[in-house]
Scaffold this motif. Structure first.
Motif, PDB file in Angstrom:
ATOM      1  N   UNK A 124     -41.971   0.709  -7.167  1.00  0.00           N
ATOM      2  CA  UNK A 124     -41.553   1.751  -6.205  1.00  0.00           C
ATOM      3  C   UNK A 124     -42.632   3.020  -6.253  1.00  0.00           C
ATOM      4  N   UNK A 125     -42.360   3.714  -5.197  1.00  0.00           N
ATOM      5  CA  UNK A 125     -43.064   4.893  -4.991  1.00  0.00           C
ATOM      6  C   UNK A 125     -43.041   5.874  -6.217  1.00  0.00           C
ATOM      7  N   UNK A 126     -41.648   5.851  -6.699  1.00  0.00           N
ATOM      8  CA  UNK A 126     -41.231   6.703  -7.844  1.00  0.00           C
ATOM      9  C   UNK A 126     -41.772   6.174  -8.973  1.00  0.00           C
ATOM     10  N   UNK A 127     -41.874   5.072  -9.038  1.00  0.00           N
ATOM     11  CA  UNK A 127     -42.189   4.322 -10.389  1.00  0.00           C
ATOM     12  C   UNK A 127     -43.840   4.547 -10.465  1.00  0.00           C
ATOM     13  N   UNK A 128     -44.534   4.365  -9.569  1.00  0.00           N
ATOM     14  CA  UNK A 128     -46.149   4.767  -9.542  1.00  0.00           C
ATOM     15  C   UNK A 128     -46.455   6.103  -9.779  1.00  0.00           C
ATOM     16  N   UNK A 129     -45.594   7.088  -9.010  1.00  0.00           N
ATOM     17  CA  UNK A 129     -45.815   8.419  -9.368  1.00  0.00           C
ATOM     18  C   UNK A 129     -45.357   8.850 -10.862  1.00  0.00           C
TER      19      UNK A 129
END
Length: 378
Positions: A201-206
């Motif tokens: 997810x975007x949160x995990x990548x960030x």
């Protein structure tokens, strides 16, 4: 090492999973969640032996380092308090990471519930933070002493070290706090899995990118900059004490050796943790490419065991490089070995009228004398 990172088999994903949400759902349902919690044997005996050796070396070395420093008042300086903090962080990481990695190799399912999933991953993150931020604080402390010429009374140095250690713990907990919010258990009762974040997810990548920056790249850049200045200062100051044996020269040599020890710890950290952050960030951003790489499983074991090895060898680097710590360790072991319980000597108590009375026992300390004197002062 987060538990999600332990659960990364080779991916078999369809090309239709283009968006991150579709990708996550397909990966979770078809790859991560196994049909049952059956035994998985990927070289379990080999991993158990390697992990057992690391755990023994790391536990013994870090415990010895903490006991040596805390039991010796002369070693309670700001630098040694931060070294104790580093040892505690290493112990925390080894204890929170090793057993669960080994259990996952034996059985891939999570058996301890939602709360334990959050706490274990959070503890691992805190341990990582304590290690790297303690090294950063040690570099700042060496810079203030060798470059800025800081001279603080012993009590002041101790207070400064305690304050720095508390700051390290606070920053480490803040950086690891997102894990408490995102860690979760996914799957039904027959195949639960613990994840520290929502994969891909975007949160995990960030989060992974920020974590690599805050817990690896930025601290190493700070350490590199500080030690560049320290090396320049030491090079200029070396000529002033060349061939001299006065106390000032010996004191300068001891400070320089401690600075070299901290630099060596930082170099080992940068080298041994590099595979970890390369794997984690690469896997979150481009999972298909890394999963198709030859030697994917070998890379997974290398990045885990290399990061674990760093926490195990840190105290032994200190004992090898530092004469004072090595002598304190030998002193600690010798005196613990010589400690014996008091010996009771029986005698007959004489009454005031000269008549023998009841038999008594008087304890006699067998450690008294020169041996006890040697074991009370270093």
């Amino acid at each position: 090492m987060e538990l999600t990172s332990m659960m990364m088999p080779v991916l078999g994903l369809s090309e239709q999973a283009n968006s991150s949400s579709d990708f996550y759902e397909e990966y979770s349902s078809s790859i991560i969640i196994p049909p049952s919690c059956q035994k998985v044997d990927h070289g379990f005996a080999r991993n158990a032996i390697i992990l057992g050796i690391f755990f023994f070396i790391g536990f013994l070395g870090n415990s010895f380092l903490m006991m040596v420093i805390l039991s010796n008042p002369r070693l309670r300086t700001s630098a040694n308090i931060l070294l104790t903090n580093l040892a505690l962080g290493d112990l925390l990481y080894v204890a929170a990471s090793g057993p669960f990695f080994l259990e996952h190799e034996l059985s891939p399912c999570w058996q301890y519930g939602h709360v334990a999933c959050k706490l274990v991953n959070f503890t691992q993150g805190v341990g990582q933070g304590i290690c790297v931020y303690s090294l950063t604080a040690l570099s700042i402390e060496r810079y203030s002493v060798l470059v800025r010429g800081g001279t603080i009374r012993h009590g002041g140095r101790t207070r400064r070290g305690v304050l720095a250690a508390c700051t390290v713990w606070f920053v480490s907990c803040v950086v690891a706090t997102p894990v408490l919010a995102y860690a979760h258990v996914k799957g039904d009762d027959s195949s639960p899995q613990c994840f520290y974040t929502r994969l891909f997810s975007i949160e995990a990548q960030i989060y992974e990118i920020l974590k690599a920056l805050l817990m690896y790249i930025v601290p190493l850049v700070i350490i590199a900059c500080l030690y560049t200045i320290i090396a320049h200062t030491l090079f200029k100051s070396a000529g002033a004490f060349a061939g001299e044996t006065q106390p000032g020269a010996r004191h300068f040599s001891a400070r320089r050796r401690l600075a070299l020890t901290v630099l060596l710890l930082a170099l080992f950290f940068g080298t041994l943790w590099l595979p970890y952050y390369v794997f984690i960030v690469w896997f979150q951003l481009h999972p298909e490419s890394i999963s198709q790489m030859p030697g994917f499983h070998a890379f997974r074991y290398i990045y885990y065991f290399s990061s674990l090895a760093n926490s195990c060898i840190n105290p032994w680097i200190i004992f090898v490089m530092s004469t004072s710590h090595r002598k304190a360790l030998m002193f600690f072991i010798r005196c613990r070995k010589h400690e014996q319980p008091p010996i009771s000597v029986a005698y007959t108590r004489t009454m005031p009228n000269g008549i023998p009375g009841e038999k008594m026992k008087q304890p006699v300390d067998s450690r008294s004398g020169s041996r006890n004197t040697r074991c009370t002062e270093l």
